[in-house]
Design an enzyme around this catalytic site. Structure first.
Site, short mmCIF file in Angstrom:
data_model
loop_
_atom_site.label_atom_id
_atom_site.label_comp_id
_atom_site.label_asym_id
_atom_site.label_seq_id
_atom_site.Cartn_x
_atom_site.Cartn_y
_atom_site.Cartn_z
N GLU A 267 47.85 40.70 30.21
CA GLU A 267 46.71 40.51 31.12
C GLU A 267 47.22 40.16 32.52
OE1 GLU A 267 43.66 41.39 30.32
OE2 GLU A 267 44.54 41.88 28.40
N TRP A 270 47.93 43.18 34.35
CA TRP A 270 46.79 43.84 35.04
C TRP A 270 46.67 43.35 36.48
CZ3 TRP A 270 43.97 48.02 34.19
CH2 TRP A 270 43.92 48.55 32.89
N TRP A 298 23.77 57.23 44.33
CA TRP A 298 23.42 55.87 43.91
C TRP A 298 22.01 55.50 44.36
CZ3 TRP A 298 26.98 54.39 40.63
CH2 TRP A 298 28.32 54.73 40.83
N ASN A 333 35.45 37.33 31.17
CA ASN A 333 35.81 38.74 31.41
C ASN A 333 34.95 39.73 30.63
OD1 ASN A 333 37.58 40.88 32.46
ND2 ASN A 333 38.15 41.08 30.29
N TRP A 351 28.90 50.70 42.67
CA TRP A 351 29.78 49.61 42.24
C TRP A 351 30.17 48.69 43.39
CZ3 TRP A 351 34.55 49.52 44.57
CH2 TRP A 351 35.04 50.71 45.11
N TRP A 374 36.11 46.67 39.23
CA TRP A 374 34.81 47.36 39.42
C TRP A 374 35.00 48.87 39.28
CZ3 TRP A 374 29.80 46.10 39.31
CH2 TRP A 374 29.47 44.75 39.34
P1 FAD Z 1 42.84 35.24 30.89
O1 FAD Z 1 42.27 36.12 29.85
O2 FAD Z 1 43.31 33.92 30.48
O3 FAD Z 1 43.99 36.07 31.60
C1 FAD Z 1 45.08 35.42 32.28
C2 FAD Z 1 45.19 35.94 33.70
O4 FAD Z 1 45.45 37.35 33.68
C3 FAD Z 1 43.93 35.78 34.51
O5 FAD Z 1 43.83 34.50 35.06
C4 FAD Z 1 44.09 36.88 35.56
O6 FAD Z 1 44.94 36.46 36.61
C5 FAD Z 1 44.80 37.97 34.77
N1 FAD Z 1 43.80 38.93 34.26
C6 FAD Z 1 43.14 38.89 33.09
N2 FAD Z 1 42.33 39.98 32.97
C7 FAD Z 1 42.50 40.69 34.11
C8 FAD Z 1 41.94 41.90 34.61
N3 FAD Z 1 41.05 42.62 33.91
N4 FAD Z 1 42.33 42.33 35.83
C9 FAD Z 1 43.23 41.64 36.55
N5 FAD Z 1 43.79 40.49 36.14
C10 FAD Z 1 43.42 40.02 34.94
N6 FAD Z 1 39.90 38.67 38.24
C11 FAD Z 1 40.26 37.98 39.32
O7 FAD Z 1 41.24 37.22 39.27
N7 FAD Z 1 39.58 38.11 40.51
C12 FAD Z 1 38.50 38.93 40.63
O8 FAD Z 1 37.93 39.05 41.74
C13 FAD Z 1 38.07 39.65 39.47
N8 FAD Z 1 36.97 40.46 39.51
C14 FAD Z 1 36.59 41.13 38.37
C15 FAD Z 1 35.47 41.99 38.43
C16 FAD Z 1 35.06 42.69 37.29
C17 FAD Z 1 33.87 43.62 37.36
C18 FAD Z 1 35.78 42.52 36.08
C19 FAD Z 1 35.36 43.27 34.85
C20 FAD Z 1 36.89 41.70 36.02
C21 FAD Z 1 37.32 40.99 37.16
N9 FAD Z 1 38.45 40.16 37.13
C22 FAD Z 1 38.83 39.49 38.26
C23 FAD Z 1 39.35 40.15 35.96
C24 FAD Z 1 39.07 39.12 34.87
O9 FAD Z 1 37.72 39.09 34.53
C25 FAD Z 1 39.49 37.71 35.26
O10 FAD Z 1 40.80 37.71 35.79
C26 FAD Z 1 39.47 36.80 34.02
O11 FAD Z 1 38.18 36.76 33.48
C27 FAD Z 1 39.90 35.43 34.43
O12 FAD Z 1 39.76 34.54 33.38
P2 FAD Z 1 41.03 33.87 32.70
O13 FAD Z 1 41.89 33.27 33.75
O14 FAD Z 1 40.53 32.94 31.65
O15 FAD Z 1 41.73 35.12 32.06
#
Ligand code: FAD
Length: 483
Positions: A267, A270, A298, A333, A351, A374
């Site tokens: 993650e 990503w 849109w 997420n 979006w 997005w």
């Molecule tokens: P965990 O599951 O604990 O993951 C650990 C770390 O991995 C996160 O803190 C984050 O840095 C990274 N990570 C995890 N999933 C993703 C992902 N899909 N993309 C990129 N990095 C990821 N994340 C943001 O940090 N900033 C945003 O502006 C953002 N906007 C989003 C918009 C949409 C529409 C979606 C679907 C996802 C978005 N995310 C964003 C990704 C993700 O939802 C969050 O990083 C995640 O929910 C953070 O929670 P966590 O720290 O508990 O994640």
């Protein structure tokens, strides 16, 4: 009194003392150090992120004071603000950790040139991502567009750097330059109360939080999709503000091997992947990656868009997510994906409108992550979910919030609904609604769109049967969950 000219450390999204290469290099010089944060005008931050920034800077300022230093706050266009500070203090060295947003890159390049003309050295350090976006290439020598090979390459090549030590003391300059009072950046509006209750911004909070994450990871794989559980790390705002270094997370979590096995580090991959995409495609936040989507018809955001923003769509899982976002500045997420899919595919809203709303309301708002995700949900990004994957909010809700606990928490008017009907209250018999004190349309809205019809309409448009020119093969097999 120190005679050496000072080194300026310009903090941006790296608000920490630990494992901060720019700060460590300045401290190592033995010269006086002037830490500065510039509120860059125009200030493009969203409201929730501004709240976080204010609190985090307060914490950073206090930590610097414990080292005999202080944090100078300035505002203005970054070029003017930083050049003025260098001029006033007679500094010959400027330290920064690299950033990768297109505007920031342009600004940093301009400052490096301008400073160079004056004989001031700009030291760029690598401290915010696992890899620099240009460092990984495909076998053909190109940038990556697909996550899995990108991640494989990153994981193979990544070597955790030795931690940059937290300075024990920073030499103060003979005269401190002036700056804004810290209070100027504190957002105290009523809407910040929920965020203040949910988070502890700042490096100390982030490090304490990281310790608690290690224990959770054993179940990460199963728990990460369940929004009612505390199954993810919630490190995202700390990472977005650089209060903790991504290398430090890697160091602390790889010891047991668990983090690798259960996909947590993937993650983090990503996060680097989206940064890689933004660096190589700077239009990521403003333009669909896939050219086919650029002419999509849109709908204009109107009343329904406001219902989505407020969490009044009549789809409980969506309303729960949108209210969690509004109240705490964060959304799980899985629910981010469901709410985004609904906006784009059921409501046919661009979006970029959703991206803007998230930008304003997320404490972890990050240009690359927000835009990349997005576009991924819309199906128009690099390596995105196929456009025909249209999340069914009700089946998603049943699968990932079976008991409805997440919904009950964030949509309290549904608190008394039994699990069987909480995912779609409009299907409940009259007596169940009476027992739960729900009058549909008054206490809780009816669904504002019919998902089955909306889905078909979206598919028709995407497949070019409506006015939209998008073409492509009709999906042969669709996952039930998405239908
Ligand atoms: P965990 O599951 O604990 O993951 C650990 C770390 O991995 C996160 O803190 C984050 O840095 C990274 N990570 C995890 N999933 C993703 C992902 N899909 N993309 C990129 N990095 C990821 N994340 C943001 O940090 N900033 C945003 O502006 C953002 N906007 C989003 C918009 C949409 C529409 C979606 C679907 C996802 C978005 N995310 C964003 C990704 C993700 O939802 C969050 O990083 C995640 O929910 C953070 O929670 P966590 O720290 O508990 O994640």
């Amino acid at each position: 009194m120190p005679k050496q000219s000072p080194h300026v450390v310009w903090f941006r999204r790296d608000l920490r003392l630990e494992d901060n290469p720019a700060l460590a290099a300045a401290a190592d010089s033995g010269a006086p150090v002037i830490p500065v944060f510039i509120v860059e005008r125009p200030d493009r931050l969203g409201g929730a992120a501004r709240w976080w920034r204010g609190r985090s800077l307060e914490m950073l300022g206090a930590s610097l004071e414990r080292l005999g230093s202080r944090l100078i706050l300035r505002e203005g266009t970054p070029l003017d603000a930083i050049m003025a500070l260098l001029h006033e203090t007679g500094a010959r060295h400027l330290h920064i950790n690299r950033r990768f947003e297109p505007k920031g890159l342009g600004i940093d390049a301009e400052i490096t040139t301008e400073a160079g003309h004056l004989g001031i050295e700009v030291h760029e350090h690598q401290g915010n991502r696992l890899h620099e976006p240009w460092a990984l290439k495909t076998l053909k020598g190109e940038s990556f567009r697909v996550f899995t090979p990108f991640w494989r390459r990153l994981a193979e090549n990544y070597r955790t750097p030795q931690a940059w030590p937290r300075p024990k003391k920073l030499v103060a300059p003979a005269i401190w330059p002036g700056g804004l009072p810290m209070e100027k950046l504190q957002e105290k509006a009523i809407w910040t109360t929920g965020m203040a209750a949910a988070w502890q911004p700042g490096e100390a909070g982030a490090l304490v939080h990281l310790k608690s994450v290690a224990g959770k990871l054993a179940h990460y794989h199963e728990a990460r999709d369940l929004p009612a559980t505390d199954g993810t790390s919630r490190l995202s705002p700390h990472l977005a503000w650089g209060e903790i270094s991504v290398h430090e997370i890697w160091r602390q979590l790889t010891g047991s091997g668990k983090a690798v096995e259960n996909g947590f580090l993937r993650e983090l991959g990503w996060r680097d992947f989206n940064t890689h995409l933004l660096y190589h495609f700077p239009r990521l936040p403003v333009e669909s990656w896939s050219a086919q989507f650029r002419a999509f018809p849109w709908e204009k955001p109107g009343k329904q868009f406001r219902q989505w923003q407020k969490g009044l769509t009549g789809y409980p899982i969506i309303d729960a997510g949108m209210r969690q976002l509004w109240l705490t500045g964060w959304m799980h997420n899985r629910v981010r994906m469901i709410t985004a899919s609904f906006l784009i595919k059921d409501m046919l809203i661009d979006w970029r409108e959703g991206e803007k709303w998230f930008w304003d309301t997320l404490v972890d708002a990050d240009l690359a992550q927000n835009a990349g995700n997005w576009q991924w949900v819309a199906g128009c990004g690099a390596d995105a979910a196929p456009y025909f994957r249209i999340f069914n909010p009700t089946t998603q809700s049943i699968k990932f919030d079976g008991n409805g606990d997440y919904i009950r928490r964030w949509v309290p008017e549904l608190a008394k609904m039994p699990a069987r009907y909480i995912h779609a209250p409009e299907t409940a018999p009259a007596e169940v609604l009476i027992d739960a004190s729900i009058r549909l349309g008054r206490d809780y809205p009816r669904p504002m769109v019919d998902h089955a019809k909306a889905r078909q309409h979206a598919l028709d448009l995407y497949q070019g049967r409506g006015q939209n020119p998008l073409s492509g093969p009709t999906p042969k097999k669709q996952d039930d969950l998405f239908s």
